[in-house]
Every structure is written in C-alpha cells, then in structure tokens.
Scaffold this motif. Structure first.
Motif, PDB file in Angstrom:
ATOM      1  N   VAL A  13     -62.394  32.996 -42.471  1.00 56.76           N
ATOM      2  CA  VAL A  13     -61.084  33.254 -43.080  1.00 56.76           C
ATOM      3  C   VAL A  13     -61.060  34.547 -43.893  1.00 56.76           C
ATOM      4  N   PRO A  14     -61.966  34.741 -44.865  1.00 58.54           N
ATOM      5  CA  PRO A  14     -61.878  35.988 -45.639  1.00 58.54           C
ATOM      6  C   PRO A  14     -62.117  37.237 -44.787  1.00 58.54           C
ATOM      7  N   PHE A  15     -62.976  37.142 -43.785  1.00 55.45           N
ATOM      8  CA  PHE A  15     -63.257  38.299 -42.936  1.00 55.45           C
ATOM      9  C   PHE A  15     -62.048  38.669 -42.091  1.00 55.45           C
ATOM     10  N   LEU A  16     -61.377  37.675 -41.528  1.00 57.94           N
ATOM     11  CA  LEU A  16     -60.206  37.950 -40.700  1.00 57.94           C
ATOM     12  C   LEU A  16     -59.042  38.478 -41.537  1.00 57.94           C
ATOM     13  N   LEU A  17     -58.823  37.905 -42.716  1.00 57.97           N
ATOM     14  CA  LEU A  17     -57.715  38.363 -43.556  1.00 57.97           C
ATOM     15  C   LEU A  17     -57.957  39.762 -44.111  1.00 57.97           C
ATOM     16  N   ILE A  18     -59.138  40.006 -44.623  1.00 57.88           N
ATOM     17  CA  ILE A  18     -59.444  41.341 -45.152  1.00 57.88           C
ATOM     18  C   ILE A  18     -59.508  42.353 -44.017  1.00 57.88           C
ATOM     19  N   GLY A  19     -60.067  41.937 -42.883  1.00 53.18           N
ATOM     20  CA  GLY A  19     -60.094  42.830 -41.730  1.00 53.18           C
ATOM     21  C   GLY A  19     -58.703  43.273 -41.324  1.00 53.18           C
ATOM     22  N   LYS A  20     -57.774  42.348 -41.330  1.00 52.86           N
ATOM     23  CA  LYS A  20     -56.389  42.683 -40.987  1.00 52.86           C
ATOM     24  C   LYS A  20     -55.824  43.709 -41.963  1.00 52.86           C
TER      25      LYS A  20
END
Length: 151
Positions: A89-96
């Motif tokens: 979750v944090p990787f996908l959100l920050i990546g976005k």
C-alpha cells in the motif's frame, strides 16, 4: 524500464516469482519481508527488507511508509508491480505521487471481493488485474487476467 517488485513473503511472493519472464528482462528491485525462503530465493537479487508484521501494526506501517518514500525517491522506478499485502500500500500510493506506473495483480483466491490492500489502492492504480469475471463486474476498471484456471 526499472521495476520495483513489492509483496509480502509467502503466497504473494510466490505469485510475483511466477512473473519472472517479465521482470527478469528489466532492472528490478525487490521489497519484501525477510524470511528463510525469501533470503534464499533472492540471494542473487537486489532486495530491501520491509518491516513485518503489517497487520494492525502502526509502527511498521510508518516504517514502511518511510521506506517507500526513500526507495522511490532514490531508485525512481518506472513501474511498481505488486501481488498484494499491506506492505504494498505505501509503495503504490507514494509511487503514484512520484509518477510511477502502478500495477496490482489481485490474488487468484479473491473471487467475489478485492483484498483490503487492493480496495485501498485500486482508485489510484494504473492497472488492476483480477482473475475472475465476478470481480471484473464489481470493478469495471479491472482487467481480467487470462489464466489457465478451470481449464
């Protein structure tokens, strides 16, 4: 194209390993939990160990959020690929937020509803893959994986 592979250990890790035909053709970096299995399987890979457990563990959520920020800021992946779990979750959100393409492949075991992690991130994903038509009907933006399930 640089690929960031994010998953928990166990089934999510095994699912991501099965996509090796794709990710082995690109520079890549793993983010997963340190276990005997992942240490052995990733001995020759570039890997960063995420903080576990993530379920109902606010300190580890914050640690993984910080790790995601650091990894994405320094590595600048083009694509973040995940097969699930809270660590993603944090990787996908920050990546976005950093302009990375985000791809989530839902577990084959999810037939009627998305996992919690997929429900959290699906509005922000570039691509959400599901294995079952029932899920695609509930989430019209999802793409159906063409798999050999049931054949």
């Amino acid at each position: 194209m640089k690929v960031l592979l994010v998953c928990s250990s166990g089934g999510h890790f095994k699912a991501l390993q099965q996509l090796a035909d794709f990710w082995q053709r690109h520079p890549h970096l793993w983010v997963t939990f340190r276990t005997a299995t992942t240490e052995t399987a990733l001995a020759q890979e570039q890997v960063l160990w995420a903080h576990s457990p993530t379920n109902r563990n606010l300190p580890n959520l914050l640690r993984n959020l910080w790790l995601a920020l650091q990894v994405i800021r320094t590595e600048r992946p083009d694509v973040i690929l995940s097969t699930g779990a809270g660590v993603a979750v944090p990787f996908l959100l920050i990546g976005k937020l950093f302009g990375c393409k985000t791809v989530f492949i839902e577990s084959v075991t999810r037939i009627q509803t998305l996992s919690l992690s997929a429900r959290i991130v699906h509005p922000f994903l570039d691509i959400l893959y599901v294995h079952w038509p029932q899920l695609q009907l509930r989430y019209p933006r999802a793409e159906l994986v063409q798999s050999k399930i049931g054949s």
